[in-house]
Design a protein around this motif. Structure first.
Motif, PDB file in Angstrom:
ATOM      1  N   ASN A 139     -15.159  -6.432   8.720  1.00  0.00           N
ATOM      2  CA  ASN A 139     -13.891  -6.456   7.990  1.00  0.00           C
ATOM      3  C   ASN A 139     -14.004  -5.948   6.557  1.00  0.00           C
ATOM      4  OD1 ASN A 139     -11.875  -8.130   9.848  1.00  0.00           O
ATOM      5  ND2 ASN A 139     -13.880  -9.129   9.972  1.00  0.00           N
ATOM      6  N   CYS A 140     -15.128  -5.351   6.203  1.00  0.00           N
ATOM      7  CA  CYS A 140     -15.348  -4.908   4.827  1.00  0.00           C
ATOM      8  C   CYS A 140     -14.875  -3.475   4.602  1.00  0.00           C
ATOM      9  CB  CYS A 140     -16.829  -5.017   4.463  1.00  0.00           C
ATOM     10  SG  CYS A 140     -17.339  -6.684   4.029  1.00  0.00           S
ATOM     11  N   GLN A 194     -14.117  -5.062  -0.174  1.00  0.00           N
ATOM     12  CA  GLN A 194     -12.956  -5.937  -0.041  1.00  0.00           C
ATOM     13  C   GLN A 194     -12.878  -6.403   1.409  1.00  0.00           C
ATOM     14  OE1 GLN A 194      -9.047  -4.229  -1.025  1.00  0.00           O
ATOM     15  NE2 GLN A 194      -8.734  -5.965  -2.404  1.00  0.00           N
ATOM     16  N   ASN A 195     -12.598  -7.709   1.577  1.00  0.00           N
ATOM     17  CA  ASN A 195     -12.625  -8.285   2.920  1.00  0.00           C
ATOM     18  C   ASN A 195     -11.475  -9.276   3.066  1.00  0.00           C
ATOM     19  OD1 ASN A 195     -13.391 -10.088   5.185  1.00  0.00           O
ATOM     20  ND2 ASN A 195     -15.260  -8.854   5.193  1.00  0.00           N
ATOM     21  N   SER A 196     -10.730  -9.132   4.146  1.00  0.00           N
ATOM     22  CA  SER A 196      -9.558  -9.986   4.363  1.00  0.00           C
ATOM     23  C   SER A 196      -9.938 -11.406   4.785  1.00  0.00           C
ATOM     24  CB  SER A 196      -8.649  -9.369   5.424  1.00  0.00           C
ATOM     25  OG  SER A 196      -9.353  -9.200   6.652  1.00  0.00           O
ATOM     26  N   PRO A 211     -11.828 -10.854  -2.126  1.00  0.00           N
ATOM     27  CA  PRO A 211     -10.718 -11.011  -1.167  1.00  0.00           C
ATOM     28  C   PRO A 211      -9.775  -9.802  -1.219  1.00  0.00           C
ATOM     29  CG  PRO A 211     -11.010 -12.984  -2.507  1.00  0.00           C
ATOM     30  CD  PRO A 211     -11.830 -11.920  -3.146  1.00  0.00           C
ATOM     31  N   LYS A 212      -9.026  -9.670  -0.161  1.00  0.00           N
ATOM     32  CA  LYS A 212      -8.065  -8.575  -0.095  1.00  0.00           C
ATOM     33  C   LYS A 212      -6.778  -9.011  -0.791  1.00  0.00           C
ATOM     34  CE  LYS A 212      -6.484  -5.048   3.136  1.00  0.00           C
ATOM     35  NZ  LYS A 212      -6.455  -4.609   4.551  1.00  0.00           N
ATOM     36  N   ARG A 213      -6.818  -8.944  -2.139  1.00  0.00           N
ATOM     37  CA  ARG A 213      -5.674  -9.279  -2.972  1.00  0.00           C
ATOM     38  C   ARG A 213      -5.535  -8.222  -4.050  1.00  0.00           C
ATOM     39  NH1 ARG A 213      -7.706 -14.707  -2.331  1.00  0.00           N
ATOM     40  NH2 ARG A 213      -8.709 -14.712  -4.387  1.00  0.00           N
TER      41      ARG A 213
END
Length: 524
Positions: A134-135, A164-166, A184-186
């Motif tokens: 997920n990266c 970035q990873n959700s 985080p994915k923000r």
């Protein structure tokens, strides 16, 4: 391996005492020092808990040898060998065949170590797989700009990759060999992203991941010890506190305000992701108050004296615990030589009294060495049966002869050592295990001894025969001539020919030999 198990138990107990002391003293010391003092103590505890401290202490010569006040004088044990050999065989066999509780604990501990090792490996492997799937690598201009603006030069030369990873809920740094920052994915603004990257980079520079890994090793070895888990939990918090302090070093109040806002947001997002090898920016709500207080602290003392004191406490306690089980070697110096002379005089007095006694077990043979040489073949093997027959020493019925009247029995200390003693003409030093019983040995095992003996006190016509006794029969292993007996360490090794009950002996073949020390080095 079993010895390492018992050593681990002892070290765990010593470290636990320090951990408990830290928790008792924390309210007081936190008022005086920065949180770095506690992290330093945890690092010392982790190091001590995984190192073979007993072995390390054993290499310190100052603990081995002090000629002025460290005299080891052997005391014979009371064994009536005419009937106790069989009793010792029965006793030792009973001990060996009985339910060995120590070995059971070792098996339980070893299974626990294997189970926790597998658990942590699987947990970390799953964690890395989820991250990898997920990266997304970040390499835009903002990231490059942040690296140039805030990161140290040595990090810029080989910059950490940022992903970035959700699935990640708080920023973290992951990886021992190939470290990388995961966020985080923000949608982060540049200021927040700068703080996050700098914070995680500080974790990398401080080697925090390595200390987390070592802490996991400590938890694996001491999986049964709840204080080690308490220390691990505190280590995670203190790593974050110390990282905050380094990031905020020489920073103004406005920056500290912004930094605390970022931390607050990440703590809200954080979850309890424990026991993996990563350092995350967010922490738990319980630690929020302590962390904010740390961010705005005005204290400057780092508490290095606490760390030094912890090292001294652990080291001293380890010496006290392990000193009795350290390998021994003879003392040296004038006091030791005076003790030898005193023992020689005592031995001569006892021998004079025996010569005047007509009993069968108190004979003296002035030509003992000549007879020994007569029945020594080209390979140095002595026909002991023929020697005793020619000298007129009473034999028992049958092929075996009874030389037990001249045996002086010694039991090894807990450290596997027999100290200073003297063997004169025809004396046999018989050596038994720490329980005063026989060794139960298996075919193919090798037993290794270290001997420190000197014949100079009685002249050049003295020697020793090294051998073993099994089932009441005496077997010579090696003949040691006077030239071999010069106080230097002499290695005696023997491979066990068959399963059975054994003890070992030194037979004096001349006027006399001073045995300064005899140590059981290993059985393997």
């Amino acid at each position: 391996m079993i010895n390492y198990f018992f050593e681990t138990i002892l070290i765990g107990g010593i470290v636990s005492i320090l951990i408990a002391s830290v928790y008792i003293l924390t309210p007081l010391l936190d008022k005086l020092y920065l949180s770095t003092w506690r992290l330093g103590v945890w690092k010392i505890c982790i190091t001590f808990s995984i190192l073979p401290i007993g072995l390390i202490i054993g290499f310190l010569p100052s603990l081995w040898n002090d000629g002025s006040n460290n005299l080891h004088i052997a005391t014979p044990i009371n064994l009536s060998l005419s009937n106790s050999v069989e009793n010792n065989i029965i006793k030792e066999s009973f001990i060996q065949n009985s339910f060995d509780i120590g070995f059971l604990f070792f098996i339980i501990w070893f299974l626990g170590v294997c189970s926790f090792t597998i658990y942590y490996i699987i947990q970390y492997y799953r964690f890395l797989i989820n991250l990898k799937n997920n990266c997304i690598l970040l390499s835009d201009d903002i990231i490059k700009s942040i690296r140039l603006d805030c990161l140290p030069e040595k990090v810029q030369k080989k910059p950490l990759k940022i992903y970035q990873n959700s699935l990640v809920l708080t920023p973290m740094i992951v990886g021992i060999i190939n470290p990388r920052i995961i966020i985080p994915k923000r949608n982060y603004d540049k200021e927040t992203l700068t703080i996050i990257i700098e914070h995680e980079t500080i974790h990398f520079l401080r080697k925090d991941l390595w200390w987390k890994l070592l802490c996991i090793f400590s938890k694996i070895l001491h999986w049964y010890n709840p204080l080690i888990y308490i220390m691990s939990h505190s280590l995670d918090q203190d790593i974050e506190l110390c990282c905050d302090l380094q990031v905020l070093k020489n920073k103004k109040a406005t920056y500290r305000n912004v930094y605390s806002d970022v931390i607050l947001k990440e703590i809200i997002y954080a979850t309890h992701q424990r026991n993996a090898i990563f350092a995350c920016m967010g922490n738990t709500e319980k630690s929020m108050k302590k962390r904010f207080k740390n961010i705005f602290t005005s204290k400057v003392k780092r508490g290095r004296n606490c760390i030094v004191l912890s090292i001294l406490i652990l080291f001293i306690m380890s010496i006290v615990v392990f000193s009795e089980s350290l390998p021994q070697k003879p003392s040296e110096g004038a006091k030791f030589e005076a003790q030898i002379e005193s023992l020689i005089q005592q031995k001569e007095q006892i021998n004079k009294e025996k010569r005047g006694n007509s009993s069968m077990d108190s004979y003296y043979v002035p030509n003992y060495k000549e007879v020994i040489d007569k029945y020594t073949n080209d390979d140095g093997i002595v026909d002991t049966n023929a020697v005793y027959e020619e000298l007129g020493i009473p034999l028992s019925s049958g092929k075996n002869f009874d030389i037990r009247e001249k045996e002086i029995s010694y039991a090894l200390s807990d450290s596997g050592y027999v100290g200073l003693h003297i063997l004169i003409n025809g004396d046999i030093g018989a050596y038994f295990n720490e329980k005063g019983a026989l060794w139960e040995l298996k075919k193919g095992q090798e037993i290794v001894w270290k001997l420190w003996a000197d014949s100079k006190y009685y002249g050049k016509n003295s020697g020793l025969i090294w051998g073993y006794v099994k089932d009441g029969e005496y077997f010579d292993i090696e003949t040691l001539k006077s030239a071999d007996l010069n106080s230097e360490e002499k290695k005696l090794s023997f491979k066990i020919p068959e399963d059975g009950s054994y003890y070992f002996y030194l037979l004096c073949t001349g006027d006399g030999v001073v045995i300064k020390g005899l140590a059981l080095s290993s059985i393997h």
